[in-house]
Design a protein around this motif. Sequence first.
Motif, mmCIF file in Angstrom:
data_model
loop_
_atom_site.group_PDB
_atom_site.id
_atom_site.type_symbol
_atom_site.label_atom_id
_atom_site.label_comp_id
_atom_site.label_asym_id
_atom_site.label_seq_id
_atom_site.Cartn_x
_atom_site.Cartn_y
_atom_site.Cartn_z
ATOM 1 N N THR A 50 0.831 -1.208 0.000
ATOM 2 C CA THR A 50 0.000 0.000 0.000
ATOM 3 C C THR A 50 0.861 1.252 0.000
ATOM 4 O O THR A 50 0.588 2.219 -0.736
ATOM 5 N N ILE A 51 1.899 1.262 0.813
ATOM 6 C CA ILE A 51 2.802 2.418 0.855
ATOM 7 C C ILE A 51 3.473 2.615 -0.491
ATOM 8 O O ILE A 51 3.589 3.746 -0.995
ATOM 9 N N LEU A 52 3.913 1.524 -1.116
ATOM 10 C CA LEU A 52 4.569 1.627 -2.415
ATOM 11 C C LEU A 52 3.627 2.188 -3.471
ATOM 12 O O LEU A 52 4.007 3.080 -4.248
ATOM 13 N N LEU A 53 2.394 1.697 -3.509
ATOM 14 C CA LEU A 53 1.435 2.189 -4.498
ATOM 15 C C LEU A 53 1.134 3.669 -4.293
ATOM 16 O O LEU A 53 1.004 4.432 -5.257
ATOM 17 N N ARG A 54 1.033 4.087 -3.037
ATOM 18 C CA ARG A 54 0.777 5.507 -2.756
ATOM 19 C C ARG A 54 1.958 6.370 -3.192
ATOM 20 O O ARG A 54 1.772 7.481 -3.720
ATOM 21 N N CYS A 55 3.162 5.866 -2.980
ATOM 22 C CA CYS A 55 4.347 6.629 -3.386
ATOM 23 C C CYS A 55 4.456 6.739 -4.903
ATOM 24 O O CYS A 55 5.037 7.695 -5.422
ATOM 25 N N LEU A 56 3.889 5.769 -5.613
ATOM 26 C CA LEU A 56 3.916 5.785 -7.077
ATOM 27 C C LEU A 56 2.680 6.444 -7.670
ATOM 28 O O LEU A 56 2.517 6.464 -8.895
ATOM 29 N N ALA A 67 5.382 -13.604 -2.830
ATOM 30 C CA ALA A 67 6.723 -13.962 -2.355
ATOM 31 C C ALA A 67 7.636 -12.764 -2.582
ATOM 32 O O ALA A 67 7.865 -11.954 -1.692
ATOM 33 N N LEU A 68 8.145 -12.652 -3.794
ATOM 34 C CA LEU A 68 8.979 -11.510 -4.174
ATOM 35 C C LEU A 68 8.421 -10.964 -5.477
ATOM 36 O O LEU A 68 8.354 -11.679 -6.472
ATOM 37 N N GLU A 69 8.008 -9.708 -5.464
ATOM 38 C CA GLU A 69 7.386 -9.133 -6.651
ATOM 39 C C GLU A 69 8.156 -7.911 -7.150
ATOM 40 O O GLU A 69 8.798 -7.207 -6.365
ATOM 41 N N TYR A 70 8.063 -7.701 -8.445
ATOM 42 C CA TYR A 70 8.795 -6.607 -9.093
ATOM 43 C C TYR A 70 7.833 -5.667 -9.803
ATOM 44 O O TYR A 70 6.838 -6.084 -10.404
ATOM 45 N N THR A 71 8.122 -4.398 -9.724
ATOM 46 C CA THR A 71 7.459 -3.397 -10.546
ATOM 47 C C THR A 71 8.485 -2.303 -10.807
ATOM 48 O O THR A 71 9.655 -2.432 -10.426
ATOM 49 N N PHE A 72 8.070 -1.246 -11.465
ATOM 50 C CA PHE A 72 9.013 -0.159 -11.726
ATOM 51 C C PHE A 72 8.273 1.163 -11.747
ATOM 52 O O PHE A 72 7.045 1.219 -11.893
ATOM 53 N N GLY A 73 9.018 2.217 -11.584
ATOM 54 C CA GLY A 73 8.465 3.560 -11.672
ATOM 55 C C GLY A 73 9.293 4.407 -12.610
ATOM 56 O O GLY A 73 10.494 4.168 -12.779
ATOM 57 N N PHE A 243 10.830 8.539 -0.381
ATOM 58 C CA PHE A 243 10.877 7.480 -1.388
ATOM 59 C C PHE A 243 11.416 8.021 -2.713
ATOM 60 O O PHE A 243 12.254 7.382 -3.359
ATOM 61 N N SER A 244 10.951 9.184 -3.124
ATOM 62 C CA SER A 244 11.406 9.778 -4.386
ATOM 63 C C SER A 244 12.883 10.125 -4.325
ATOM 64 O O SER A 244 13.577 10.094 -5.341
ATOM 65 N N HIS A 245 13.362 10.452 -3.139
ATOM 66 C CA HIS A 245 14.792 10.718 -2.969
ATOM 67 C C HIS A 245 15.606 9.457 -3.253
ATOM 68 O O HIS A 245 16.632 9.510 -3.957
ATOM 69 N N LEU A 246 15.152 8.309 -2.751
ATOM 70 C CA LEU A 246 15.873 7.060 -2.973
ATOM 71 C C LEU A 246 15.688 6.536 -4.393
ATOM 72 O O LEU A 246 16.630 6.027 -5.002
ATOM 73 N N ALA A 247 14.473 6.663 -4.928
ATOM 74 C CA ALA A 247 14.166 6.082 -6.230
ATOM 75 C C ALA A 247 14.620 6.948 -7.396
ATOM 76 O O ALA A 247 15.021 6.420 -8.447
ATOM 77 N N PHE A 248 14.559 8.274 -7.231
ATOM 78 C CA PHE A 248 14.851 9.172 -8.360
ATOM 79 C C PHE A 248 15.866 10.261 -8.034
ATOM 80 O O PHE A 248 16.147 11.115 -8.882
ATOM 81 N N GLY A 249 16.393 10.276 -6.827
ATOM 82 C CA GLY A 249 17.408 11.263 -6.481
ATOM 83 C C GLY A 249 16.878 12.648 -6.218
ATOM 84 O O GLY A 249 17.636 13.623 -6.260
#
Length: 360
Positions: A50-56, A67-73, A243-249
């Motif tokens: 939920t946190i990930l979807l909100r951040c995206l 188990a282990l899932e992948y997505t991208f932004g 999150f945007s700092h870690l994912a996109f600088g």
Amino acid sequence: MPKISSDKLWDLAAAEVHSRETGGGEEDGRESVSERTVFLMGSKAGGKTTILLRCLDRDEPSKPTLALEYTFGRRARGHNTPKDIAHLWELGGGISLSDLVQIPITPVSIRSLSIILILDLSKPNSLWGTMENLLQAAQAQLEKVLSLTQQGQKTKSSTKHQTSGQPAARVLPKDFPDRELISPFPVPLLIIGSKYDLFQEFDSDKRKVVNKTLRFIAHYYAASLIFTSIKSDSLMSKTKSFFSHLAFGLDRGKTVSSDPTKPLFIPAGSDSFGQIGPPPATDVDITSRHVKTPKDQWKKAYEQIFPPENTNEQRELKDPAKDPRYNEPQIDSMRAQKDQELDQKKRNAAKSWKGLELDK
């Protein structure tokens, strides 16, 4: 988590190969695409998806991570500019699937890897065990990858092309507080305390213990620490900025809050052992116990107040073949037919053995 089409995956793979071959930088006068990897792990049912979807900014219902899932932004830097890519991995199952950390933590991803550890504040008794198990698993894999990379460098000639872009251990600024007393995590680490809306209903003394302990852990690993709740737009806004700092600088802002009566927001390097203070006092003299490090002392003190729950989580997940998200009518009907044939063979075999026993 949303499924990724094969076309998009191939595009990402091609971009990754091209980036490795060119070694980054500009080519033909065009800006290069920045690629980062963010690995999310944490408490079971702690709100990671939920946190990930909100951040995206994805308005879709969250589903339990299998188990282990992948997505991208993706994020554009401006008009007519290439979009930066964030490779996002999410580990489900709490500590039960910690062995899977080896998949997102690789010699390629470690060059731009960040880890987000999400801890459920509403379950303080399992908090330390979850944190300790997952961080140990991730750190062991990180050290293994770094060691293999260093060995590979020694076997190759030290040319500029071969050494460029190689991962290196994390280095802190010289003015980082308590620099000689901490054990920095090998890559940038963000600890998120989730479900703050439930946590704030706890007794104030218990909240103080959790606050101080998480502050100590975050500072010990040179990590950032924030509290959040999906029910608070203001807290999610701060979470998204980090999150945007870690994912996109992007800039993460300069907000700092260590007030125990409010949600914590403490970027790495903004705290110190002096400000945190000693471990919480308990009826048992923890100094008389066999503790070798300050971390062990904090663990003993914390577990005196919040006795750990049984950490032997069930490792068996639901059968994905029966998961309605993956319905395939033709395959499912064939599977049902084969299951029936298998059951019939088992019954026939059982009758044969009974017959042999009667003959004897």
